[in-house]
Design an enzyme around this catalytic site. Structure first.
Site, PDB file in Angstrom:
ATOM      1  N   ASP A   1       0.892  -1.164  -0.016  1.00  0.00           N
ATOM      2  CA  ASP A   1       0.140   0.010  -0.005  1.00  0.00           C
ATOM      3  C   ASP A   1       0.893   1.157  -0.082  1.00  0.00           C
ATOM      4  O   ASP A   1       0.566   2.106   0.800  1.00  0.00           O
ATOM      5  CB  ASP A   1      -0.958  -0.109   1.228  1.00  0.00           C
ATOM      6  CG  ASP A   1      -1.809  -1.090   1.176  1.00  0.00           C
ATOM      7  OD1 ASP A   1      -3.100  -0.934   0.989  1.00  0.00           O
ATOM      8  OD2 ASP A   1      -1.347  -2.397   1.568  1.00  0.00           O
TER       9      ASP A   1
ATOM     10  N   ASP B   1      -1.297  -2.581  -4.090  1.00  0.00           N
ATOM     11  CA  ASP B   1      -1.567  -1.108  -3.963  1.00  0.00           C
ATOM     12  C   ASP B   1      -0.465  -0.330  -4.311  1.00  0.00           C
ATOM     13  O   ASP B   1       0.154   0.013  -3.473  1.00  0.00           O
ATOM     14  CB  ASP B   1      -2.323  -1.016  -2.841  1.00  0.00           C
ATOM     15  CG  ASP B   1      -3.921  -1.413  -2.595  1.00  0.00           C
ATOM     16  OD1 ASP B   1      -4.327  -1.882  -3.728  1.00  0.00           O
ATOM     17  OD2 ASP B   1      -4.484  -1.189  -1.796  1.00  0.00           O
TER      18      ASP B   1
ATOM     19  N   TYR C   1      -1.896   4.303  -6.567  1.00  0.00           N
ATOM     20  CA  TYR C   1      -3.064   4.962  -6.147  1.00  0.00           C
ATOM     21  C   TYR C   1      -3.505   5.990  -7.042  1.00  0.00           C
ATOM     22  O   TYR C   1      -3.985   7.158  -6.985  1.00  0.00           O
ATOM     23  CB  TYR C   1      -2.972   5.450  -4.697  1.00  0.00           C
ATOM     24  CG  TYR C   1      -3.015   4.468  -3.694  1.00  0.00           C
ATOM     25  CD1 TYR C   1      -4.435   4.145  -2.916  1.00  0.00           C
ATOM     26  CD2 TYR C   1      -1.802   3.908  -3.262  1.00  0.00           C
ATOM     27  CE1 TYR C   1      -4.395   3.347  -1.829  1.00  0.00           C
ATOM     28  CE2 TYR C   1      -1.784   2.838  -2.196  1.00  0.00           C
ATOM     29  CZ  TYR C   1      -2.795   2.649  -1.655  1.00  0.00           C
ATOM     30  OH  TYR C   1      -2.855   1.521  -0.871  1.00  0.00           O
TER      31      TYR C   1
ATOM     32  N   HIS D   1      -2.795  -9.737  -1.566  1.00  0.00           N
ATOM     33  CA  HIS D   1      -3.091  -8.388  -0.931  1.00  0.00           C
ATOM     34  C   HIS D   1      -3.880  -8.219   0.380  1.00  0.00           C
ATOM     35  O   HIS D   1      -3.375  -7.835   1.325  1.00  0.00           O
ATOM     36  CB  HIS D   1      -3.653  -7.320  -2.256  1.00  0.00           C
ATOM     37  CG  HIS D   1      -3.927  -5.934  -1.777  1.00  0.00           C
ATOM     38  ND1 HIS D   1      -2.997  -5.424  -1.109  1.00  0.00           N
ATOM     39  CD2 HIS D   1      -4.799  -5.232  -1.462  1.00  0.00           C
ATOM     40  CE1 HIS D   1      -3.322  -3.847  -0.833  1.00  0.00           C
ATOM     41  NE2 HIS D   1      -4.404  -3.940  -1.074  1.00  0.00           N
TER      42      HIS D   1
ATOM     43  N   HIS E   1     -11.713  -3.529   6.527  1.00  0.00           N
ATOM     44  CA  HIS E   1     -11.586  -4.948   5.726  1.00  0.00           C
ATOM     45  C   HIS E   1     -11.462  -5.909   6.598  1.00  0.00           C
ATOM     46  O   HIS E   1     -11.217  -7.087   6.011  1.00  0.00           O
ATOM     47  CB  HIS E   1     -10.099  -4.757   5.037  1.00  0.00           C
ATOM     48  CG  HIS E   1      -9.754  -3.344   4.014  1.00  0.00           C
ATOM     49  ND1 HIS E   1     -10.707  -3.084   3.124  1.00  0.00           N
ATOM     50  CD2 HIS E   1      -8.999  -2.599   4.097  1.00  0.00           C
ATOM     51  CE1 HIS E   1     -10.307  -2.072   2.600  1.00  0.00           C
ATOM     52  NE2 HIS E   1      -9.314  -1.756   3.107  1.00  0.00           N
TER      53      HIS E   1
ATOM     54  N   HIS F   1      -3.173  -4.138   2.336  1.00  0.00           N
ATOM     55  CA  HIS F   1      -4.686  -3.734   2.217  1.00  0.00           C
ATOM     56  C   HIS F   1      -4.851  -3.077   3.457  1.00  0.00           C
ATOM     57  O   HIS F   1      -5.876  -1.990   3.541  1.00  0.00           O
ATOM     58  CB  HIS F   1      -5.564  -5.077   2.076  1.00  0.00           C
ATOM     59  CG  HIS F   1      -6.844  -4.615   1.708  1.00  0.00           C
ATOM     60  ND1 HIS F   1      -6.977  -3.822   0.680  1.00  0.00           N
ATOM     61  CD2 HIS F   1      -8.071  -5.435   1.619  1.00  0.00           C
ATOM     62  CE1 HIS F   1      -8.372  -3.749   0.162  1.00  0.00           C
ATOM     63  NE2 HIS F   1      -9.079  -4.657   1.191  1.00  0.00           N
ATOM     64  N   VAL F   2      -4.761  -3.538   4.507  1.00  0.00           N
ATOM     65  CA  VAL F   2      -4.966  -2.939   5.902  1.00  0.00           C
ATOM     66  C   VAL F   2      -3.939  -2.072   6.226  1.00  0.00           C
ATOM     67  O   VAL F   2      -2.589  -2.314   6.225  1.00  0.00           O
ATOM     68  CB  VAL F   2      -5.247  -3.918   7.187  1.00  0.00           C
ATOM     69  CG1 VAL F   2      -5.476  -3.141   8.520  1.00  0.00           C
ATOM     70  CG2 VAL F   2      -6.401  -4.581   6.988  1.00  0.00           C
ATOM     71  N   HIS F   3      -4.102  -0.717   6.261  1.00  0.00           N
ATOM     72  CA  HIS F   3      -3.214   0.329   6.555  1.00  0.00           C
ATOM     73  C   HIS F   3      -2.452   0.329   7.733  1.00  0.00           C
ATOM     74  O   HIS F   3      -2.615   1.409   8.451  1.00  0.00           O
ATOM     75  CB  HIS F   3      -3.721   1.512   6.108  1.00  0.00           C
ATOM     76  CG  HIS F   3      -3.883   1.627   4.747  1.00  0.00           C
ATOM     77  ND1 HIS F   3      -4.533   2.701   3.971  1.00  0.00           N
ATOM     78  CD2 HIS F   3      -3.814   0.613   3.447  1.00  0.00           C
ATOM     79  CE1 HIS F   3      -5.008   2.324   2.756  1.00  0.00           C
ATOM     80  NE2 HIS F   3      -4.410   1.397   2.544  1.00  0.00           N
TER      81      HIS F   3
END
Length: 502
Positions: free
Chosen positions: A202, A229, A232, A367, A377, A404-406
């Protein structure tokens, strides 16, 4: 940001695997999984980190085009399946964006790499393939994009653990790059490993991203894994207007637009690192980028070189490769993954072909995480877990990396939500610094358990997340405390460094 060091020791007694997470705290003791399972730990959130993540503008000198004419730019190295082969990729010519674009002809520029073990003796020369791609929107007022010419050249017959120098371009046009270098992976074997593998997800292209890449580069990695990711670009309209929440700012757009020049900016910014350090990428949801005729993932599939064919895959979304004694499996969460799908059949064949006496370590990446206790998520990839977890478990996958999870989260060894000494350790490292900011809320906190009906991702193809039917969370959708499978979690920006010690 000071480094936090997590040590994970797996079933091979003679190996030690380290994960450095550049985060906001430091631990004196370096734990191993032989000491686990660990009691769950949550690092208190530092509110000072929640500032607005600002994208680098097109005027930043780090993203501006410096190449002239058909000189190469956005140069990168990727691995093939084994140490004796790599891919060199680059772009020549300028992209176009507007209402009247005229794609370049890839046949007008050759794809040539000259290389050797001395910068003064580039005695080998090999040619490759070139392409362009378009991002087209059939709606009035939306601008279309066509890329520069993208080149991919495969080098073969390389020696292990060897420094090679190279330059790329078209010598007939006197359009060759400067001389760069890369080091091949060590030969596969139970006592042979790359020095450091950087792991990040990400990423985006914000000022936070630049800090992450600076820290990552200072660790001098031998390989970079990017767990989805990338740029963006889909947080922008085609006119270049951006937002950290597309659906909030642009709810009425006729199609989810993207601003493809952000890919070029990203490629220029990353060149200093990935022209020397091989980068291996797997797709995330921000790479979907729908366009005309329901085409998706076109930029992702065009810009990177993948060892798909070499690893028996028919897709850029899933493939595998070796880096010394580690076998890496890259899986696609946004393509069919059920037991009748080609991806599942390929995965079964790939796992069956792994010789653990040669590559003792088995690492998988995709991801969206299966095991995450964050509200963002939460249980979104449950259908993928239901389909694939038994297969990965039966072949003894050691570690799984997700994005995916920041935020950051490391699990205890887990299988089907139960602590299991034979299950993988799952590590979410989706905190590279992108514009969408960090995840800070946990699903086990009061008021933060999502409605089960809200959890499916429309791109993941199903609804599988229901209330649990076993264990301490029976008849519940969320825990009311940090789950026992969650060993450590922290909302922060950073990346990981994976080391395997003999």
């Amino acid at each position: 940001m000071a480094p936090t060091l997590f040590t994970l020791q797996f079933r091979y007694a003679f190996l030690l695997l380290l994960l450095n997470l550049l985060a906001g705290s430091a631990l004196c003791h370096i734990p191993s999984t032989l000491e686990g399972p660990f009691d769950p730990v949550t690092v208190p959130f530092d509110a000072a980190l929640r500032g607005v993540a600002v994208d680098l503008p097109a005027t930043d000198p780090r993203v501006r085009r410096r190449a002239e004419g058909f000189e190469p730019e956005q140069i990168s190295v990727s691995l093939s399946t084994t140490h004796d082969s790599v891919w060199i990729s680059w772009i020549t010519g300028e992209f176009q964006i507007g209402f009247d674009i005229k794609p370049l002809d890839p046949e007008t520029v050759s794809s040539v790499v000259q290389y050797g073990t001395s910068r003064f003796g580039l005695v080998h020369e090999v040619s490759g393939q070139s392409l362009i791609y378009n991002q087209l929107y059939p709606f009035e007022g939306l601008e279309n994009y066509t890329s520069g010419i993208i080149h991919h050249v495969r080098l073969t017959g390389l020696e292990p653990s060897t420094l090679y120098y190279y330059q790329c371009g078209d010598p007939s046009l006197q359009a060759m790059s400067d001389i760069y270098y890369f080091r091949t992976m060590p030969i596969s074997g139970p006592k042979s490993y790359p020095g450091k593998v950087a792991v990040v997800g990400d990423l985006g292209l914000t000022y936070n991203t630049t800090t992450t890449i600076d820290h990552l580069t200072s660790n001098e990695p031998d390989l970079l894994l990017l767990i989805g990711d990338v740029t963006y670009a889909n947080l922008y309209l085609t006119n270049g207007t951006g937002s950290d929440c597309y659906s909030c700012s642009f709810p009425q757009t006729p199609i989810h637009e993207t601003y493809q020049p952000r890919w070029d900016y990203w490629g220029r910014f990353m060149e200093n690192l990935v022209s020397k350090v091989p980068i291996m990428v797997v797709e995330g949801n921000h790479e979907i980028e729908m366009q005309v005729e329901n085409r998706a993932f076109v930029a992702y599939s065009s810009r990177f070189a993948f060892p798909s064919e070499e690893s028996g895959s028919s897709s850029t979304f899933y493939y595998s490769f070796n880096a010394g004694g580690i076998h890496f499996i890259m899986l696609g969460a946004y393509i069919n993954y059920d037991k009748t799908a080609e991806q599942y059949n390929w995965l079964e064949r790939d796992l069956a072909s792994v010789d653990r006496s040669i590559t003792p370590w088995l690492v998988a990446t995709w991801h969206p995480p299966w095991y995450s206790s964050y509200e963002a998520h939460y249980r979104e990839a449950e259908c993928m877990r239901v389909e694939m977890e038994d297969l990965l478990y039966s072949y003894g996958v050691d570690i799984v990396f997700n994005g995916h999870v920041h935020a950051y989260e490391r699990s205890n060894r887990v299988y089907n939500y139960n602590l299991d000494p034979c299950g993988p350790v799952y590590i979410t490292v989706g905190d590279g610094g992108n514009r969408e900011k960090m995840a800070i809320n946990f699903a086990d906190e009061p008021g933060h358990c999502p409605d089960p009906l809200s959890t499916p991702d429309p791109y993941m193809g199903g609804f599988c997340a229901t209330n649990f039917t076993f264990g301490p969370k029976m008849s519940k959708f969320c825990w009311d405390h940090q789950p026992e499978y969650s060993a450590f979690r922290e909302s922060s920006f950073g990346h990981g460094i994976l080391e395997v010690k003999k």
